[in-house]
Design a protein around this motif. Structure first.
Motif, PDB file in Angstrom:
ATOM      1  N   PHE A   1       0.840  -1.183   0.000  1.00  0.00           N
ATOM      2  CA  PHE A   1       0.000   0.000   0.000  1.00  0.00           C
ATOM      3  C   PHE A   1       0.882   1.241   0.000  1.00  0.00           C
ATOM      4  O   PHE A   1       2.005   1.211   0.484  1.00  0.00           O
ATOM      5  CB  PHE A   1      -0.867   0.043   1.266  1.00  0.00           C
ATOM      6  N   THR A   2       0.351   2.351  -0.498  1.00  0.00           N
ATOM      7  CA  THR A   2       1.052   3.618  -0.339  1.00  0.00           C
ATOM      8  C   THR A   2       1.003   3.983   1.138  1.00  0.00           C
ATOM      9  O   THR A   2       0.168   3.465   1.879  1.00  0.00           O
ATOM     10  CB  THR A   2       0.390   4.728  -1.189  1.00  0.00           C
ATOM     11  N   PRO A   3       1.902   4.856   1.589  1.00  0.00           N
ATOM     12  CA  PRO A   3       1.892   5.226   3.008  1.00  0.00           C
ATOM     13  C   PRO A   3       0.518   5.718   3.454  1.00  0.00           C
ATOM     14  O   PRO A   3      -0.134   6.484   2.767  1.00  0.00           O
ATOM     15  CB  PRO A   3       2.945   6.326   3.080  1.00  0.00           C
ATOM     16  N   GLY A   4       0.092   5.237   4.593  1.00  0.00           N
ATOM     17  CA  GLY A   4      -1.203   5.570   5.162  1.00  0.00           C
ATOM     18  C   GLY A   4      -1.484   4.598   6.293  1.00  0.00           C
ATOM     19  O   GLY A   4      -0.626   3.797   6.672  1.00  0.00           O
TER      20      GLY A   4
ATOM     21  N   ALA B   1       0.048  -0.072   9.595  1.00  0.00           N
ATOM     22  CA  ALA B   1      -0.366  -1.235  10.386  1.00  0.00           C
ATOM     23  C   ALA B   1       0.320  -2.498   9.888  1.00  0.00           C
ATOM     24  O   ALA B   1       0.775  -3.335  10.675  1.00  0.00           O
ATOM     25  CB  ALA B   1      -1.883  -1.395  10.341  1.00  0.00           C
ATOM     26  N   VAL B   2       0.410  -2.666   8.565  1.00  0.00           N
ATOM     27  CA  VAL B   2       1.082  -3.838   7.990  1.00  0.00           C
ATOM     28  C   VAL B   2       2.561  -3.822   8.342  1.00  0.00           C
ATOM     29  O   VAL B   2       3.128  -4.839   8.765  1.00  0.00           O
ATOM     30  CB  VAL B   2       0.872  -3.888   6.458  1.00  0.00           C
ATOM     31  N   ASP B   3       3.206  -2.674   8.194  1.00  0.00           N
ATOM     32  CA  ASP B   3       4.631  -2.570   8.540  1.00  0.00           C
ATOM     33  C   ASP B   3       4.876  -2.929  10.005  1.00  0.00           C
ATOM     34  O   ASP B   3       5.805  -3.666  10.329  1.00  0.00           O
ATOM     35  CB  ASP B   3       5.154  -1.151   8.263  1.00  0.00           C
ATOM     36  N   ARG B   4       4.025  -2.418  10.914  1.00  0.00           N
ATOM     37  CA  ARG B   4       4.163  -2.735  12.346  1.00  0.00           C
ATOM     38  C   ARG B   4       3.984  -4.226  12.601  1.00  0.00           C
ATOM     39  O   ARG B   4       4.719  -4.821  13.389  1.00  0.00           O
ATOM     40  CB  ARG B   4       3.138  -1.948  13.165  1.00  0.00           C
ATOM     41  N   ALA B   5       3.007  -4.837  11.928  1.00  0.00           N
ATOM     42  CA  ALA B   5       2.745  -6.264  12.138  1.00  0.00           C
ATOM     43  C   ALA B   5       3.937  -7.112  11.705  1.00  0.00           C
ATOM     44  O   ALA B   5       4.324  -8.052  12.402  1.00  0.00           O
ATOM     45  CB  ALA B   5       1.480  -6.683  11.391  1.00  0.00           C
ATOM     46  N   PHE B   6       4.529  -6.789  10.565  1.00  0.00           N
ATOM     47  CA  PHE B   6       5.693  -7.549  10.111  1.00  0.00           C
ATOM     48  C   PHE B   6       6.871  -7.355  11.060  1.00  0.00           C
ATOM     49  O   PHE B   6       7.565  -8.315  11.399  1.00  0.00           O
ATOM     50  CB  PHE B   6       6.075  -7.156   8.680  1.00  0.00           C
ATOM     51  N   ARG B   7       7.102  -6.123  11.496  1.00  0.00           N
ATOM     52  CA  ARG B   7       8.201  -5.883  12.453  1.00  0.00           C
ATOM     53  C   ARG B   7       7.971  -6.641  13.749  1.00  0.00           C
ATOM     54  O   ARG B   7       8.885  -7.268  14.295  1.00  0.00           O
ATOM     55  CB  ARG B   7       8.339  -4.387  12.736  1.00  0.00           C
ATOM     56  N   ALA B   8       6.748  -6.602  14.260  1.00  0.00           N
ATOM     57  CA  ALA B   8       6.437  -7.283  15.518  1.00  0.00           C
ATOM     58  C   ALA B   8       6.638  -8.783  15.409  1.00  0.00           C
ATOM     59  O   ALA B   8       7.039  -9.430  16.369  1.00  0.00           O
ATOM     60  CB  ALA B   8       4.992  -6.981  15.938  1.00  0.00           C
ATOM     61  N   ALA B   9       6.382  -9.331  14.236  1.00  0.00           N
ATOM     62  CA  ALA B   9       6.555 -10.770  14.032  1.00  0.00           C
ATOM     63  C   ALA B   9       8.002 -11.129  13.709  1.00  0.00           C
ATOM     64  O   ALA B   9       8.336 -12.304  13.592  1.00  0.00           O
ATOM     65  CB  ALA B   9       5.632 -11.247  12.907  1.00  0.00           C
TER      66      ALA B   9
ATOM     67  N   LEU C   1       0.876 -13.665  -9.022  1.00  0.00           N
ATOM     68  CA  LEU C   1       1.961 -12.699  -9.149  1.00  0.00           C
ATOM     69  C   LEU C   1       2.205 -11.888  -7.888  1.00  0.00           C
ATOM     70  O   LEU C   1       3.014 -10.967  -7.896  1.00  0.00           O
ATOM     71  CB  LEU C   1       1.672 -11.758 -10.328  1.00  0.00           C
ATOM     72  N   GLY C   2       1.515 -12.198  -6.810  1.00  0.00           N
ATOM     73  CA  GLY C   2       1.737 -11.463  -5.587  1.00  0.00           C
ATOM     74  C   GLY C   2       0.795 -11.887  -4.487  1.00  0.00           C
ATOM     75  O   GLY C   2      -0.040 -12.776  -4.670  1.00  0.00           O
ATOM     76  N   VAL C   3       0.958 -11.260  -3.363  1.00  0.00           N
ATOM     77  CA  VAL C   3       0.066 -11.441  -2.219  1.00  0.00           C
ATOM     78  C   VAL C   3      -0.410 -10.058  -1.806  1.00  0.00           C
ATOM     79  O   VAL C   3       0.237  -9.054  -2.106  1.00  0.00           O
ATOM     80  CB  VAL C   3       0.752 -12.156  -1.029  1.00  0.00           C
ATOM     81  N   ARG C   4      -1.513 -10.013  -1.113  1.00  0.00           N
ATOM     82  CA  ARG C   4      -2.066  -8.718  -0.712  1.00  0.00           C
ATOM     83  C   ARG C   4      -2.692  -8.858   0.664  1.00  0.00           C
ATOM     84  O   ARG C   4      -3.413  -9.817   0.927  1.00  0.00           O
ATOM     85  CB  ARG C   4      -3.123  -8.283  -1.725  1.00  0.00           C
ATOM     86  N   ILE C   5      -2.434  -7.924   1.527  1.00  0.00           N
ATOM     87  CA  ILE C   5      -3.082  -7.869   2.832  1.00  0.00           C
ATOM     88  C   ILE C   5      -4.210  -6.858   2.708  1.00  0.00           C
ATOM     89  O   ILE C   5      -3.986  -5.715   2.290  1.00  0.00           O
ATOM     90  CB  ILE C   5      -2.086  -7.470   3.925  1.00  0.00           C
ATOM     91  N   MET C   6      -5.419  -7.309   3.027  1.00  0.00           N
ATOM     92  CA  MET C   6      -6.589  -6.447   2.909  1.00  0.00           C
ATOM     93  C   MET C   6      -7.411  -6.526   4.189  1.00  0.00           C
ATOM     94  O   MET C   6      -7.423  -7.553   4.842  1.00  0.00           O
ATOM     95  CB  MET C   6      -7.520  -6.926   1.786  1.00  0.00           C
ATOM     96  N   PRO C   7      -8.135  -5.456   4.488  1.00  0.00           N
ATOM     97  CA  PRO C   7      -9.095  -5.548   5.585  1.00  0.00           C
ATOM     98  C   PRO C   7     -10.136  -6.628   5.254  1.00  0.00           C
ATOM     99  O   PRO C   7     -10.454  -6.869   4.085  1.00  0.00           O
ATOM    100  CB  PRO C   7      -9.743  -4.161   5.613  1.00  0.00           C
ATOM    101  N   LYS C   8     -10.641  -7.277   6.278  1.00  0.00           N
ATOM    102  CA  LYS C   8     -11.590  -8.387   6.111  1.00  0.00           C
ATOM    103  C   LYS C   8     -12.788  -8.006   5.239  1.00  0.00           C
ATOM    104  O   LYS C   8     -13.219  -8.791   4.385  1.00  0.00           O
ATOM    105  CB  LYS C   8     -12.051  -8.836   7.493  1.00  0.00           C
TER     106      LYS C   8
END
Length: 72
Positions: free
Chosen positions: A3-6, A11-19, A43-50
């Motif tokens: 995602f672009t910064p926002g 939230a995704v960046d924090r989750a990866f760092r925490a893990a 061709l990729g993966v995507r994290i999306m809100p439920k």
């Protein structure tokens, strides 16, 4: 894909760092339908809100543990 910064990106960046998981983003797609097509084509993966992920029932969906470990 990322995602672009926002709020979601942070939230995704924090989750990866925490893990303790390193990740890389090769390209960024902000259009959800285009991102779903890339995932569908392998061709990729995507994290999306439920709520958004529910619009693409043909894509595999995985839940994140809300109590992911912190630190390495």
């Amino acid at each position: 894909m990322g995602f672009t910064p926002g709020a979601i990106r942070y939230a995704v960046d924090r989750a990866f760092r925490a893990a303790g998981v390193d990740r890389s983003t090769t390209f960024r797609v902000d259009d959800t339908v285009a991102a779903a097509a890339l995932v569908r084509d392998g061709l990729g993966v995507r994290i999306m809100p439920k709520a958004i992920a529910a619009r693409f029932p043909d894509l595999p969906q995985y839940r994140f543990d809300p109590h992911a470990r912190t630190g390495r």
